[in-house]
Every structure is written in C-alpha cells, then in structure tokens.
Design a protein around this motif. Structure first.
Motif, PDB file in Angstrom:
ATOM      1  N   GLY A   1       0.839  -1.199   0.000  1.00 25.96           N
ATOM      2  CA  GLY A   1       0.000   0.000   0.000  1.00 25.96           C
ATOM      3  C   GLY A   1       0.866   1.237   0.000  1.00 25.96           C
TER       4      GLY A   1
ATOM      5  N   PHE B   1      -2.659  -1.758  -2.886  1.00 26.85           N
ATOM      6  CA  PHE B   1      -3.593  -0.867  -2.230  1.00 26.85           C
ATOM      7  C   PHE B   1      -3.115   0.568  -2.468  1.00 26.85           C
ATOM      8  N   VAL B   2      -4.012   1.520  -2.288  1.00 26.74           N
ATOM      9  CA  VAL B   2      -3.628   2.912  -2.469  1.00 26.74           C
ATOM     10  C   VAL B   2      -2.644   3.308  -1.376  1.00 26.74           C
ATOM     11  N   ASP B   3      -1.838   4.311  -1.653  1.00 29.00           N
ATOM     12  CA  ASP B   3      -0.860   4.795  -0.691  1.00 29.00           C
ATOM     13  C   ASP B   3      -1.559   5.236   0.593  1.00 29.00           C
ATOM     14  N   HIS B   4      -0.970   4.902   1.734  1.00 32.97           N
ATOM     15  CA  HIS B   4      -1.487   5.236   3.067  1.00 32.97           C
ATOM     16  C   HIS B   4      -2.792   4.507   3.388  1.00 32.97           C
ATOM     17  N   HIS B   5      -3.058   3.401   2.720  1.00 31.56           N
ATOM     18  CA  HIS B   5      -4.277   2.635   2.994  1.00 31.56           C
ATOM     19  C   HIS B   5      -4.334   2.227   4.462  1.00 31.56           C
ATOM     20  N   LYS B   6      -5.516   2.356   5.061  1.00 37.58           N
ATOM     21  CA  LYS B   6      -5.708   1.947   6.448  1.00 37.58           C
ATOM     22  C   LYS B   6      -6.170   0.492   6.464  1.00 37.58           C
ATOM     23  N   PHE B   7      -5.245  -0.392   6.802  1.00 37.22           N
ATOM     24  CA  PHE B   7      -5.507  -1.819   6.703  1.00 37.22           C
ATOM     25  C   PHE B   7      -6.405  -2.309   7.832  1.00 37.22           C
TER      26      PHE B   7
ATOM     27  N   ASP C   1      -8.809  -7.100   4.777  1.00 34.07           N
ATOM     28  CA  ASP C   1      -8.028  -6.876   3.558  1.00 34.07           C
ATOM     29  C   ASP C   1      -7.191  -8.098   3.183  1.00 34.07           C
TER      30      ASP C   1
ATOM     31  N   ASP D   1       3.783  -0.559   5.406  1.00 30.85           N
ATOM     32  CA  ASP D   1       2.533  -1.279   5.616  1.00 30.85           C
ATOM     33  C   ASP D   1       2.535  -1.993   6.967  1.00 30.85           C
TER      34      ASP D   1
END
Length: 345
Positions: free
Chosen positions: A255, A279-285, A289, A305
C-alpha cells in the motif's frame, strides 16, 4: 493501479478523454501554485528562518519516490557527523489529539501517520507531526535537536531551508509531464534546477529524458538495498537469502505510492509471487483486507505497511525493510554539504 495513474504514467487510451477534461483544472492549479510561489519569493507572504539548519526531502510529483529511505539515511548520516537530528512530517492520514504532536513509543499510525511511526520506530529519533511545519520544527529544537529533516514539504515555502533534495522515481520519471490533475506533477520539471541535489531512485536517466536544458544541479543515484526480513508478530529477523531458501513462493501486498516497485524487488530476489495485491498509498488496513491469503504461505509487505498491521498480524506475515545506499562519491557530497551547515549557522 487507478485509472488516472495509468493515464499519467502509462499512456492509457483514456488519456484522450481525461487529459482534455482535466487540463483546465491543471491551468488553474498552475496559476494558484505560481502565484503562491511568487508571493513567497517577493515577501508578499512571510517565510521563516529557523535557528537551526533545515534539510527538506521532497518531490515534484505525487506517489512514492523513495523519500522515507532518504530521510532515514540522513538521520544516521547527521548523527555520525555529531548532530542531534529531528524529523518533521505532515503525518498524512493521522489524527493526533493535538498539534504539533511528538511521536512516542505508544503512537499509532492512526494518530501520527504511517511514515512518522516508521521513522520513529526504525531510528528512535524525535519526530514531530503537524501541518504547521514551523511549529513542529520549533518543538524539536526545544527538545534539543540541532538539525531538522523535513519528510516532504518541498512546496511548503513558509519554512526556509538550507538544503533541498528532490527525489525522482528513475523509472516513472515525470509521467506525461503535466501538472495535477491532468498529470502527476505538483511543480514543473524546471524545479529541479532550483534544488541542491536531485536524487534518482533506481535508474539515473540520460539528459535527453529531462526537459530542463539548464539543469546544473548535481544528480545522485539512489539504490534501495534489502538485506534481511522481519516477522511482524515474533520480531524474528533473518537474512533475506535465508528466507528465500526457505520460502521460494510467497504472497505479497503493498500500500505504497509505487507498489510494483516492491513486487519487482521480491521477484529480483528470486521469490515467486503466487498472489499480489496493491492498495492505495497510506491505505488503512484491516484484517478483512487479507481474507484472500492463507496461513500456510508467507505473506510479505513493506515496512510502511507493517506499522499499520501490527495489531492484528499473523505468524506468517513478514516485512522487508530497505536502506538507501549511495556510492562513495555521492556520500561524500552529502557529507560536505551537511558539514558546511555548521559553518553557515
């Protein structure tokens, strides 16, 4: 990869529709950003000089270019030269209880952002987060820091800087060369010639790939080196070569701004990727997921990540830290520029 990124970097056929539609917004962006820059240049908007030197590590485009490894490198280099560094960051994606926020051992990515937490955990260096970078820097100076490293903030002209580094993805370069949102650039390529150093991540292009013909800024080649791999849950740390021997097939997620770069790194080390997920940058996992990945095959991710997945990680989850490496000549160039700060401040 999002459609707009395919248009920016890969000349997707949708460019014939999207670029003409977005060009008026790019012209508006150009007008606003240019007006703002000129206002700071001629003192119509105030900028501030801190009592300690400032190094800004930024880029002229969006997406991951390798800023964080360079920040980590500078932390260790300045320490070796006798400085007490501190890092300031906007803390993208975080919502701290107050600002400027000083990262500590209990800070989470949801509070401080993923990159500030990574930097703090890796280097145990003071990190201050907030959109007001001057206030963040002053907080660090009050904590005893005598040099400030700004993670991003190239376009934050309120803060005067002593050294300015621009990081460029050596493979993607500047995409279609247009400003946001028709292209990926925050500022034009002319900006390279106004910085102290231009650092190309992975590949150093020939001059014919650079539109600025008057660019006399020294350029450096950055290589990201991976030597070991870490387990999220047990904190076990083993040599990458040993991991490859034991796990020739893996799953992977990323991400970050340029996920393919991470996947390419894994395959370059002879790891076979059964499944990979961007995943998009800075995705909140969240745990959901990872529902497609089983527990019987190792799952690899980036260090950025990993800081967001520690609360729900499984035994087979690993992350791959990378370190910035420069040749001896470029390392000496860094060293000379930083030593000169002592004479000027």
């Amino acid at each position: 990869m999002r459609l707009i990124e395919k248009v920016w970097f890969h000349s997707h056929p949708a460019k014939w529709i999207l670029v003409p539609l977005l060009l008026p917004l790019s012209l508006l962006f150009l007008f606003i950003s240019s007006s703002r820059r000129i206002a700071f240049k001629f003192g119509l908007l105030p900028s501030f000089k801190l009592s300690k030197p400032v190094i800004v590590v930024g880029n002229i485009g969006v997406g991951g270019n390798g800023k964080t490894p360079v920040v980590l490198y500078l932390v260790e280099l300045t320490r070796s030269l006798g400085f007490t560094p501190g890092v300031i960051s906007r803390g993208y994606g975080g919502q701290a209880p107050y600002y400027p926020y000083l990262v500590n051992e209990h800070s989470t990515p949801s509070q401080a952002g993923d990159e500030p937490v990574l930097i703090y955990q890796r280097c145990q260096v003071p990190v201050a987060v907030g959109s007001g970078r001057i206030a963040s820097a002053r907080l660090l100076i009050s904590q005893g820091c005598d040099i400030i490293i700004s993670d991003d903030g190239l376009q934050h002209y309120r803060l005067q800087r002593d050294i300015e580094l621009i990081i460029v993805d050596g493979k993607r370069l500047f995409g279609n060369g247009l400003l946001l949102p028709a292209g990926p650039l925050r500022e034009g390529q002319w900006r390279l010639s106004n910085s102290d150093l231009v650092i190309y991540n992975g590949v150093q292009p020939t001059t014919k790939h650079i539109l600025t013909t008057d660019n006399v800024t020294p350029s450096l080649l950055l290589n990201l080196q991976a030597t070991h791999i870490c387990n999220l849950k047990s904190r076990e740390r083993i040599a990458l070569t040993d991991f490859v021997t034991a796990h020739d097939k893996v799953n992977a997620i990323a991400g970050i701004g340029a996920p393919q770069r991470f996947f390419d790194t894994l395959t370059a080390h002879k790891l076979q990727l059964l499944n990979q997920q961007s995943f998009v940058d800075h995705h909140k996992f969240s745990l959901s997921d990872f529902s497609q990945f089983g527990d019987d095959i190792a799952l690899l991710m980036t260090e950025k990540d990993a800081v967001k997945c520690q609360g729900f990680c499984k035994d087979n989850w690993w992350y791959l830290p990378v370190d910035a490496q420069f040749n001896d000549k470029d390392t000496q160039l860094f060293t000379d520029k930083i030593k000169k700060l002592t004479e000027e401040n």
